[in-house]
Enzyme design. Structure first.
Site, PDB file in Angstrom:
ATOM      1  N   LYS A 111       0.840  -1.215   0.000  1.00  0.00           N
ATOM      2  CA  LYS A 111       0.000   0.000   0.000  1.00  0.00           C
ATOM      3  C   LYS A 111       0.871   1.260   0.000  1.00  0.00           C
ATOM      4  O   LYS A 111       0.566   2.240  -0.679  1.00  0.00           O
ATOM      5  CB  LYS A 111      -0.923   0.012   1.229  1.00  0.00           C
ATOM      6  CG  LYS A 111      -1.986  -1.080   1.203  1.00  0.00           C
ATOM      7  CD  LYS A 111      -3.231  -0.604   0.497  1.00  0.00           C
ATOM      8  CE  LYS A 111      -4.093  -1.738  -0.048  1.00  0.00           C
ATOM      9  NZ  LYS A 111      -4.559  -2.695   0.938  1.00  0.00           N
ATOM     10  N   LYS A 194      -2.256 -11.127  -9.102  1.00  0.00           N
ATOM     11  CA  LYS A 194      -3.597 -11.580  -8.736  1.00  0.00           C
ATOM     12  C   LYS A 194      -4.691 -10.686  -9.339  1.00  0.00           C
ATOM     13  O   LYS A 194      -4.453  -9.505  -9.615  1.00  0.00           O
ATOM     14  CB  LYS A 194      -3.739 -11.648  -7.217  1.00  0.00           C
ATOM     15  CG  LYS A 194      -3.675 -10.299  -6.533  1.00  0.00           C
ATOM     16  CD  LYS A 194      -4.129 -10.391  -5.080  1.00  0.00           C
ATOM     17  CE  LYS A 194      -4.115  -9.007  -4.481  1.00  0.00           C
ATOM     18  NZ  LYS A 194      -4.767  -8.843  -3.234  1.00  0.00           N
ATOM     19  N   LYS A 197      -9.255  -5.392  -7.711  1.00  0.00           N
ATOM     20  CA  LYS A 197      -9.949  -4.186  -8.142  1.00  0.00           C
ATOM     21  C   LYS A 197      -8.996  -3.050  -8.470  1.00  0.00           C
ATOM     22  O   LYS A 197      -9.237  -2.260  -9.353  1.00  0.00           O
ATOM     23  CB  LYS A 197     -10.906  -3.723  -7.026  1.00  0.00           C
ATOM     24  CG  LYS A 197     -12.234  -4.423  -7.113  1.00  0.00           C
ATOM     25  CD  LYS A 197     -13.072  -4.112  -5.909  1.00  0.00           C
ATOM     26  CE  LYS A 197     -12.842  -5.167  -4.849  1.00  0.00           C
ATOM     27  NZ  LYS A 197     -13.908  -5.368  -3.911  1.00  0.00           N
TER      28      LYS A 197
HETATM   29  P1  TYM Z   1     -10.665  -8.064   0.138  1.00  0.00           P
HETATM   30  O1  TYM Z   1     -11.899  -7.308  -0.064  1.00  0.00           O
HETATM   31  O2  TYM Z   1      -9.408  -7.519  -0.419  1.00  0.00           O
HETATM   32  O3  TYM Z   1     -10.797  -9.516  -0.415  1.00  0.00           O
HETATM   33  C1  TYM Z   1     -11.866 -10.314   0.007  1.00  0.00           C
HETATM   34  C2  TYM Z   1     -11.536 -11.780  -0.117  1.00  0.00           C
HETATM   35  O4  TYM Z   1     -11.259 -12.107  -1.478  1.00  0.00           O
HETATM   36  C3  TYM Z   1     -10.006 -12.768  -1.556  1.00  0.00           C
HETATM   37  N1  TYM Z   1      -9.352 -12.425  -2.818  1.00  0.00           N
HETATM   38  C4  TYM Z   1      -8.771 -13.332  -3.622  1.00  0.00           C
HETATM   39  N2  TYM Z   1      -8.642 -14.655  -3.514  1.00  0.00           N
HETATM   40  C5  TYM Z   1      -8.005 -15.300  -4.509  1.00  0.00           C
HETATM   41  N3  TYM Z   1      -7.527 -14.653  -5.617  1.00  0.00           N
HETATM   42  C6  TYM Z   1      -7.631 -13.335  -5.759  1.00  0.00           C
HETATM   43  N4  TYM Z   1      -7.175 -12.741  -6.855  1.00  0.00           N
HETATM   44  C7  TYM Z   1      -8.279 -12.598  -4.733  1.00  0.00           C
HETATM   45  N5  TYM Z   1      -8.572 -11.286  -4.555  1.00  0.00           N
HETATM   46  C8  TYM Z   1      -9.217 -11.203  -3.373  1.00  0.00           C
HETATM   47  C9  TYM Z   1      -9.213 -12.282  -0.369  1.00  0.00           C
HETATM   48  O5  TYM Z   1      -8.208 -13.200  -0.030  1.00  0.00           O
HETATM   49  C10 TYM Z   1     -10.289 -12.166   0.690  1.00  0.00           C
HETATM   50  O6  TYM Z   1     -10.525 -13.428   1.277  1.00  0.00           O
HETATM   51  N6  TYM Z   1      -8.763  -7.946   4.663  1.00  0.00           N
HETATM   52  C11 TYM Z   1      -9.785  -8.666   3.923  1.00  0.00           C
HETATM   53  C12 TYM Z   1     -11.177  -8.316   4.416  1.00  0.00           C
HETATM   54  C13 TYM Z   1     -11.349  -8.605   5.862  1.00  0.00           C
HETATM   55  C14 TYM Z   1     -11.392  -9.898   6.486  1.00  0.00           C
HETATM   56  C15 TYM Z   1     -11.550  -9.659   7.855  1.00  0.00           C
HETATM   57  C16 TYM Z   1     -11.302 -11.190   5.982  1.00  0.00           C
HETATM   58  C17 TYM Z   1     -11.480  -7.699   6.855  1.00  0.00           C
HETATM   59  N7  TYM Z   1     -11.602  -8.328   8.044  1.00  0.00           N
HETATM   60  C18 TYM Z   1     -11.630 -10.710   8.771  1.00  0.00           C
HETATM   61  C19 TYM Z   1     -11.382 -12.247   6.913  1.00  0.00           C
HETATM   62  C20 TYM Z   1     -11.535 -11.990   8.274  1.00  0.00           C
HETATM   63  C21 TYM Z   1      -9.591  -8.295   2.457  1.00  0.00           C
HETATM   64  O7  TYM Z   1      -8.532  -7.926   2.058  1.00  0.00           O
HETATM   65  O8  TYM Z   1     -10.628  -8.303   1.685  1.00  0.00           O
END
Ligand code: TYM
Length: 331
Positions: A111, A194, A197
């Site tokens: 980030k 990966k 967004k």
């Molecule tokens: P976020 O919104 O970035 O992603 C949400 C979920 O999608 C998965 N993900 C992927 N998995 C495989 N390949 C990809 N290209 C890919 N892009 C996204 C992420 O691994 C995630 O599981 N920090 C978390 C959100 C969060 C959370 C939590 C998750 C906040 N608190 C507590 C679990 C438990 C996140 O980055 O979300």
């Protein structure tokens, strides 16, 4: 019964990475575990969305959770900001989270590199908030994609540190979970990393994309000029198409194109056409449901309200017990 927690940031539409890395597991897990699935709108504030976008994005994730098949009668679906208890636990955990370990987190470093003019404290303590999300329900299983593995390790560190400090075993250790044993990483269409967004609109296929949009994006995906020797290893510029196919297509489809690659007869146009067709097939039922419920405000309100009540019951019990452990006692 084991408790499961996971969430997705409310930053817009869900893509295939979110689905295969996380949501597909949510749908399966709801039948076997005590599940809490939330919309991480506190987390989304690190990027300063406008109030209008904020609300619209929360709604979008809620709609897509339901469209993907999460049943609000089986799993608890809620909006993170409906649980102020999470913020309280975040504060407690922050007292034992060290600058050094937070600065070393891979996602923080990414980030900082990507947005050098917005390195806020919320970004630094993002893993602490995530630990609070998980520990607030004392969960042990967390369905997430591969990119979240380090955050889960930090959640265990913070929970264990709390336990040691207060000489308790109150928080169990949470572990990343996927039904496929290995955590999933869905590649983006640009073949560089990966699906996500922030990597540009054309890099991700969204669950809500119409078939023509999916076809266009996939046909434009990065590829090379084709293999020149039999059985040669696949370069990164082509591996991502096979990795995507592994996720969305039948095993014999993948084996068919693998065979064509290995004897140098592959035509990438054919592979992309098949890949697009398979993505359209797997997303079709979700797309239809998204259309069907997007404007059903009273249903969405009812789901969010019902989920908030159930989730708060669990969270307020934890906070009450944590306050006692810490020594906040009534006179
Ligand atoms: P976020 O919104 O970035 O992603 C949400 C979920 O999608 C998965 N993900 C992927 N998995 C495989 N390949 C990809 N290209 C890919 N892009 C996204 C992420 O691994 C995630 O599981 N920090 C978390 C959100 C969060 C959370 C939590 C998750 C906040 N608190 C507590 C679990 C438990 C996140 O980055 O979300």
């Amino acid at each position: 019964m084991e408790t499961v927690v996971s969430g997705i940031r409310s930053t817009g539409k869900l893509h295939l990475g979110n689905y295969y890395g996380a949501v597909k597991n949510f749908v399966q897990m709801q039948h076997e575990y005590n599940c809490f699935f939330f919309i991480a709108d506190y987390h989304s504030l690190t990027t300063h969305p406008t109030p209008q976008d904020q609300h619209g994005n929360v709604k979008q994730v809620l709609v897509e959770y339901l469209a993907a098949g999460i049943d609000p009668e089986k799993a608890t679906i809620y909006v993170q900001s409906d649980l102020p208890e999470i913020v309280e636990l975040y504060l407690y955990l922050n007292m034992n989270a060290y600058m050094g370990e937070l600065e070393r987190s891979a996602s923080f470093k990414d980030k900082v590199r990507a947005n050098p003019d917005n390195i806020n404290a919320g970004l630094l303590t993002y893993p602490v908030l995530m630990a609070a999300d998980i520990l607030i329900h004392r969960a042990t299983k967390v369905p997430v994609g591969k990119d979240q593995e380090q955050h889960l390790e930090m959640a265990r560190t913070f929970g264990n540190r709390f336990n040691r400090l207060y000489k308790t075993d109150y928080f169990p250790e949470p572990y990343a979970f996927s039904f496929s044993n290995q955590l999933v990483k869905v590649p983006g269409l640009d073949g560089k990393g990966k699906m996500g967004k922030s990597e540009g609109e054309a890099n991700a296929v969204y669950l809500s994309d119409e078939p023509e949009v999916i076809r266009k994006k996939v046909m434009r995906a990065v590829s090379d000029s084709g293999p020149t020797e039999e059985n040669q290893p696949k370069p990164e510029a082509i591996q991502h198409l096979f990795d995507l196919m592994k996720v969305v297509s039948a095993p014999d489809t993948l084996a068919h194109f693998d065979g064509l690659y290995n004897n140098c007869q592959i035509r990438y146009g054919d592979l992309k056409k098949q890949l697009a067709d398979d993505i359209i097939t797997v997303t079709a039922p979700m797309r239809e449901k998204i259309h069907a419920i997007s404007n059903d405000t009273s249903y969405l309100r009812q789901v969010a309200l019902h989920g908030a009540l159930k989730a708060r019951e669990s969270a307020s019990k934890t906070i009450k017990e944590v306050r006692e452990i810490i020594g906040f006692k009534e006179f």
